[in-house]
Design an enzyme around this catalytic site. Structure first.
Site, PDB file in Angstrom:
ATOM      1  N   ASP A 245       0.836  -1.201   0.000  1.00 52.71           N
ATOM      2  CA  ASP A 245       0.000   0.000   0.000  1.00 52.71           C
ATOM      3  C   ASP A 245       0.873   1.254   0.000  1.00 52.71           C
ATOM      4  O   ASP A 245       0.370   2.374  -0.078  1.00 52.71           O
ATOM      5  CB  ASP A 245      -1.030  -0.011   1.142  1.00 52.71           C
ATOM      6  CG  ASP A 245      -0.403  -0.060   2.515  1.00 52.71           C
ATOM      7  OD1 ASP A 245       0.846  -0.111   2.614  1.00 52.71           O
ATOM      8  OD2 ASP A 245      -1.157  -0.046   3.516  1.00 52.71           O
ATOM      9  N   SER A 246       2.202   1.068   0.015  1.00 56.17           N
ATOM     10  CA  SER A 246       3.115   2.181  -0.253  1.00 56.17           C
ATOM     11  C   SER A 246       2.815   2.788  -1.620  1.00 56.17           C
ATOM     12  O   SER A 246       3.253   3.895  -1.918  1.00 56.17           O
ATOM     13  CB  SER A 246       4.579   1.712  -0.198  1.00 56.17           C
ATOM     14  OG  SER A 246       4.763   0.574  -1.016  1.00 56.17           O
TER      15      SER A 246
ATOM     16  N   ASP B 200      -0.915  -6.213  -0.251  1.00 53.40           N
ATOM     17  CA  ASP B 200      -1.309  -5.582   1.012  1.00 53.40           C
ATOM     18  C   ASP B 200      -2.818  -5.454   1.139  1.00 53.40           C
ATOM     19  O   ASP B 200      -3.500  -5.060   0.188  1.00 53.40           O
ATOM     20  CB  ASP B 200      -0.715  -4.167   1.085  1.00 53.40           C
ATOM     21  CG  ASP B 200       0.454  -4.071   2.035  1.00 53.40           C
ATOM     22  OD1 ASP B 200       0.599  -4.951   2.913  1.00 53.40           O
ATOM     23  OD2 ASP B 200       1.241  -3.113   1.899  1.00 53.40           O
TER      24      ASP B 200
ATOM     25  N   LYS C 169      -1.049  -9.485   3.052  1.00 54.79           N
ATOM     26  CA  LYS C 169      -0.321  -8.966   4.222  1.00 54.79           C
ATOM     27  C   LYS C 169      -1.218  -7.987   4.957  1.00 54.79           C
ATOM     28  O   LYS C 169      -1.896  -7.173   4.326  1.00 54.79           O
ATOM     29  CB  LYS C 169       0.974  -8.270   3.776  1.00 54.79           C
ATOM     30  CG  LYS C 169       1.713  -7.568   4.915  1.00 54.79           C
ATOM     31  CD  LYS C 169       3.139  -7.201   4.536  1.00 54.79           C
ATOM     32  CE  LYS C 169       3.298  -5.902   3.799  1.00 54.79           C
ATOM     33  NZ  LYS C 169       2.850  -4.715   4.548  1.00 54.79           N
TER      34      LYS C 169
ATOM     35  N   GLU D  20      -1.469  -5.458   8.715  1.00 53.85           N
ATOM     36  CA  GLU D  20      -0.680  -4.817   9.773  1.00 53.85           C
ATOM     37  C   GLU D  20      -1.337  -4.990  11.137  1.00 53.85           C
ATOM     38  O   GLU D  20      -2.571  -5.012  11.236  1.00 53.85           O
ATOM     39  CB  GLU D  20      -0.539  -3.311   9.486  1.00 53.85           C
ATOM     40  CG  GLU D  20       0.227  -3.004   8.218  1.00 53.85           C
ATOM     41  CD  GLU D  20       0.413  -1.501   7.989  1.00 53.85           C
ATOM     42  OE1 GLU D  20       0.038  -0.687   8.859  1.00 53.85           O
ATOM     43  OE2 GLU D  20       0.946  -1.146   6.921  1.00 53.85           O
TER      44      GLU D  20
ATOM     45  N   GLU E  28       9.018  -4.105  10.604  1.00 55.38           N
ATOM     46  CA  GLU E  28       9.477  -2.818  10.060  1.00 55.38           C
ATOM     47  C   GLU E  28      10.028  -1.917  11.164  1.00 55.38           C
ATOM     48  O   GLU E  28       9.348  -1.704  12.194  1.00 55.38           O
ATOM     49  CB  GLU E  28       8.297  -2.119   9.337  1.00 55.38           C
ATOM     50  CG  GLU E  28       8.690  -0.772   8.748  1.00 55.38           C
ATOM     51  CD  GLU E  28       7.712  -0.241   7.702  1.00 55.38           C
ATOM     52  OE1 GLU E  28       6.741  -0.952   7.361  1.00 55.38           O
ATOM     53  OE2 GLU E  28       7.928   0.890   7.243  1.00 55.38           O
TER      54      GLU E  28
HETATM   55  O1  KIV Z   1       3.526  -1.081   1.640  1.00 48.43           O
HETATM   56  C1  KIV Z   1       4.710  -1.418   1.622  1.00 48.43           C
HETATM   57  O2  KIV Z   1       5.459  -1.180   0.673  1.00 48.43           O
HETATM   58  C2  KIV Z   1       5.231  -2.130   2.778  1.00 48.43           C
HETATM   59  C3  KIV Z   1       6.728  -2.237   2.872  1.00 48.43           C
HETATM   60  C4  KIV Z   1       7.267  -0.980   3.416  1.00 48.43           C
HETATM   61  C5  KIV Z   1       7.150  -3.402   3.659  1.00 48.43           C
HETATM   62  O3  KIV Z   1       4.508  -2.567   3.614  1.00 48.43           O
END
Ligand code: KIV
Length: 277
Positions: free
Chosen positions: A55-56, A94, A123, A125, A192
């Site tokens: 989600d970056s 994500d 993934k 959080e 992280e």
């Molecule tokens: O969203 C993302 O790119 C991440 C990385 C920073 C691990 O979660």
């Protein structure tokens, strides 16, 4: 590094089992983010093992200041594109902010990422409070990576992107979080921005591979946002970021330099790790 897509297609695809075997054999796992088919293929050719559609993308693709505005549809769109570029690498996607706030939302959105985005794993959080969701997804056949330490989706609660787990109580809680999440069925742990010693403890305690970003050198693998690795934008970078574009002719060489540095253990160096104060 693979010289052609044909070579890559002949290689065995990376699976959850491959990642477990790499950990058992002491082979470091090289991971990167990607958001489209071309960069995904370049990373796959360079030998990247795991590609995250993070989600970056809210920050590096959409130009937002945080990841909070990203939707499941955004991730599914980019994940589908990334999947088209891959032959060997394993793809994680994500779960965005609030897309797993309830069990029903979690199953609906994780299913969308797997069916529409072709993700091999999702993934999410958070700490032990997410264990119920991890178990719910995992027991229904959805592989899960649990992301602990700095959780960027909590940016407005945290008040900034800061190293986590520096205090004894916070470190102990993170160890409990990680245990609860792997007990609940998480297949991978992503850590992280924590001190290197805590990264090591989390790895020693974990029954599953641990991927770190700013979590020291003792974890089982490393991940970076691809824009950071390629030094796309000027300005100050987090301590753990290395510019792998230096001395390379093109992005495939930069990705390959990263893979070699992760596999050999030369990345991250001491100056690229956090230590207790
Ligand atoms: O969203 C993302 O790119 C991440 C990385 C920073 C691990 O979660």
């Amino acid at each position: 590094m693979y010289s052609s897509v044909e070579d890559l297609s002949a290689a065995a695809p990376v699976t959850v089992k491959t990642l477990r075997e790499m950990r058992e054999n002491g082979e470091k796992i090289a991971c990167l983010t990607a958001y489209d088919a071309s960069f995904a293929q370049a990373q796959d050719l360079a030998g990247v093992d795991v590609i995250l559609v993070g989600d970056s993308l809210g920050m590096v693709i959409q130009g937002e200041k945080t990841t909070v505005g990203v939707s499941t549809a955004d991730i599914a769109y980019h994940a589908r594109a990334v999947s088209k570029g891959l032959r060997r690498a394993f793809m994680m996607a994500d779960m965005p902010f609030m897309s797993y706030a309830t069990l029903d939302l979690a199953i609906e959105n994780a299913t969308a990422l797997m069916q529409q985005g072709h993700a091999n794993m999702i993934k999410l959080e958070g700490g032990e409070q997410q264990a119920e969701i991890v178990e719910y997804l995992s027991t229904r056949g959805i592989p899960v990576c649990a992301h602990v330490g700095l959780c960027p989706q909590l940016i407005h609660k945290l008040g900034g992107f800061k190293v986590q787990g520096r205090e004894e109580a916070a470190a102990a809680q993170m160890l409990r979080d990680a245990k609860a999440l792997t007990d609940a069925g998480a297949d991978l742990l992503l850590v992280e921005c924590v001190p290197a010693a805590l990264g090591r403890e989390l790895t020693e305690q974990s029954p599953v591979p641990v991927i770190g970003i700013g979590a020291g050198s003792s974890v089982d693998g490393q991940i970076l946002v691809m824009h950071d690795l390629m030094n796309v934008l000027p300005g100050q970078k987090p301590r753990f970021v290395r510019d792998f574009s230096q001395g390379t002719q093109n992005v495939r060489e930069a990705f390959s330099a990263y893979v070699q540095a992760v596999k050999s253990g030369s990345y991250p160096a001491a100056a690229e790790q956090f230590f207790a104060e």
